[in-house]
Design a protein around this motif. Structure first.
Motif, PDB file in Angstrom:
ATOM      1  N   UNK A  98       0.857  -1.186   0.000  1.00 20.41           N
ATOM      2  CA  UNK A  98       0.000   0.000   0.000  1.00 20.41           C
ATOM      3  C   UNK A  98       0.886   1.227   0.000  1.00 20.41           C
ATOM      4  N   UNK A  99       0.341   2.333  -0.460  1.00 20.78           N
ATOM      5  CA  UNK A  99       1.037   3.607  -0.344  1.00 20.78           C
ATOM      6  C   UNK A  99       0.182   4.475   0.553  1.00 20.78           C
ATOM      7  N   UNK A 100       0.737   4.855   1.682  1.00 15.27           N
ATOM      8  CA  UNK A 100      -0.023   5.666   2.619  1.00 15.27           C
ATOM      9  C   UNK A 100       0.650   5.722   3.967  1.00 15.27           C
ATOM     10  N   UNK A 101      -0.175   5.896   4.992  1.00 18.43           N
ATOM     11  CA  UNK A 101       0.342   6.086   6.342  1.00 18.43           C
ATOM     12  C   UNK A 101       0.188   4.860   7.225  1.00 18.43           C
ATOM     13  N   UNK A 102      -0.553   3.863   6.763  1.00 20.34           N
ATOM     14  CA  UNK A 102      -0.737   2.666   7.588  1.00 20.34           C
ATOM     15  C   UNK A 102      -1.063   1.478   6.702  1.00 20.34           C
ATOM     16  N   UNK A 103      -0.854   0.301   7.253  1.00 21.12           N
ATOM     17  CA  UNK A 103      -1.238  -0.912   6.569  1.00 21.12           C
ATOM     18  C   UNK A 103      -2.698  -1.219   6.859  1.00 21.12           C
ATOM     19  N   UNK A 104      -3.222  -2.198   6.181  1.00 17.99           N
ATOM     20  CA  UNK A 104      -4.616  -2.600   6.348  1.00 17.99           C
ATOM     21  C   UNK A 104      -4.676  -4.093   6.564  1.00 17.99           C
ATOM     22  N   UNK A 164      -9.521  -4.527   1.975  1.00 18.40           N
ATOM     23  CA  UNK A 164      -8.664  -3.902   0.976  1.00 18.40           C
ATOM     24  C   UNK A 164      -8.669  -2.404   1.204  1.00 18.40           C
ATOM     25  N   UNK A 165      -7.518  -1.767   1.120  1.00 13.79           N
ATOM     26  CA  UNK A 165      -7.443  -0.325   1.364  1.00 13.79           C
ATOM     27  C   UNK A 165      -7.946   0.456   0.156  1.00 13.79           C
ATOM     28  N   UNK A 166      -8.107   1.757   0.321  1.00 15.17           N
ATOM     29  CA  UNK A 166      -8.390   2.566  -0.868  1.00 15.17           C
ATOM     30  C   UNK A 166      -7.147   2.579  -1.754  1.00 15.17           C
ATOM     31  N   UNK A 167      -7.302   2.774  -3.065  1.00 19.62           N
ATOM     32  CA  UNK A 167      -6.125   2.841  -3.946  1.00 19.62           C
ATOM     33  C   UNK A 167      -5.209   3.988  -3.526  1.00 19.62           C
ATOM     34  N   UNK A 168      -3.935   3.895  -3.800  1.00 16.92           N
ATOM     35  CA  UNK A 168      -3.296   2.846  -4.589  1.00 16.92           C
ATOM     36  C   UNK A 168      -2.812   1.689  -3.725  1.00 16.92           C
ATOM     37  N   UNK A 169      -2.976   0.507  -4.230  1.00 19.36           N
ATOM     38  CA  UNK A 169      -2.387  -0.671  -3.615  1.00 19.36           C
ATOM     39  C   UNK A 169      -2.065  -1.683  -4.697  1.00 19.36           C
ATOM     40  N   UNK A 172       5.199  -6.438 -12.165  1.00 21.06           N
ATOM     41  CA  UNK A 172       5.316  -5.088 -12.702  1.00 21.06           C
ATOM     42  C   UNK A 172       4.658  -4.112 -11.726  1.00 21.06           C
ATOM     43  N   UNK A 173       5.450  -3.388 -10.982  1.00 23.31           N
ATOM     44  CA  UNK A 173       4.942  -2.416 -10.011  1.00 23.31           C
ATOM     45  C   UNK A 173       4.733  -1.038 -10.632  1.00 23.31           C
ATOM     46  N   UNK A 174       5.106  -0.859 -11.897  1.00 24.17           N
ATOM     47  CA  UNK A 174       5.079   0.469 -12.500  1.00 24.17           C
ATOM     48  C   UNK A 174       3.697   1.128 -12.459  1.00 24.17           C
ATOM     49  N   UNK A 175       2.593   0.450 -12.825  1.00 22.45           N
ATOM     50  CA  UNK A 175       1.284   1.110 -12.735  1.00 22.45           C
ATOM     51  C   UNK A 175       0.943   1.548 -11.305  1.00 22.45           C
ATOM     52  N   UNK A 176       1.305   0.727 -10.333  1.00 18.58           N
ATOM     53  CA  UNK A 176       1.085   1.069  -8.923  1.00 18.58           C
ATOM     54  C   UNK A 176       1.905   2.298  -8.525  1.00 18.58           C
ATOM     55  N   UNK A 177       3.162   2.335  -8.906  1.00 11.47           N
ATOM     56  CA  UNK A 177       4.032   3.468  -8.575  1.00 11.47           C
ATOM     57  C   UNK A 177       3.514   4.743  -9.244  1.00 11.47           C
ATOM     58  N   UNK A 178       3.108   4.642 -10.496  1.00 13.20           N
ATOM     59  CA  UNK A 178       2.578   5.822 -11.194  1.00 13.20           C
ATOM     60  C   UNK A 178       1.308   6.343 -10.525  1.00 13.20           C
TER      61      UNK A 178
END
Length: 149
Positions: free
Chosen positions: A66-72, A76-81, A109-115
């Motif tokens: 996940x990208x954010x301040x905490x894990x879940x 499922x967290x809100x995007x992006x994950x 392929x993590x590229x779409x997630x990173x973008x």
């Protein structure tokens, strides 16, 4: 002196052999405490990879990264994950405990997630929390389920 999980550092665990090992389904199954894995050398893991998350893994309710301040955990967290895309299990139909593990496949392929993470606005994190700024968080969740007798 035996290693501890804290001494092993991020992405690693202290195995039953008191040494550090990188987290992977195979390593956890073979090298973690058998109380958690019910490891049987005669029952190897079989792994299936997915191109992307889909309903073939309906029981998975935790994102891998996940990208954010905490894990879940438990939803499922809100995007992006980035969802887990590799499922490993053993043929344990005759055992009281089953072993199923989810991880990221090699070559994911993590590229779409990173973008997507680069485009999204994340509210600032709690300065007293960890992490203190939005970060990429790789989640490892461990649970044990015994079959009903």
């Amino acid at each position: 002196m035996a290693a501890s999980t804290e001494e092993c550092g991020p992405g690693n665990f202290c195995g039953a052999d008191d040494t550090c090992h990188p987290f992977s389904c195979q390593n956890w199954y073979e090298l973690a405490n058998a109380t958690y894995t019910a490891y049987k050398p005669s029952l190897p893991l079989t792994c299936d990879e997915m191109v992307s998350f889909n309903m073939e893994f309906p029981e998975v309710d935790n994102a891998a990264v996940v990208f954010g301040c905490m894990g879940y955990v438990g939803s499922l967290p809100p995007p992006p994950y980035q969802a887990f895309n590799r499922r490993c299990s053993r043929d344990d139909a005759d055992l009281d405990s089953k072993f199923v593990c989810y991880e990221m496949a090699n070559g994911t392929n993590f590229q779409p997630f990173v973008e997507e993470a680069e485009r999204i606005l994340i509210d600032p994190c709690d300065p007293e929390g960890m992490p203190s700024v939005p970060s990429f968080i790789y989640q490892v969740t461990i649970s044990r389920e015994d079959q009903a007798s």
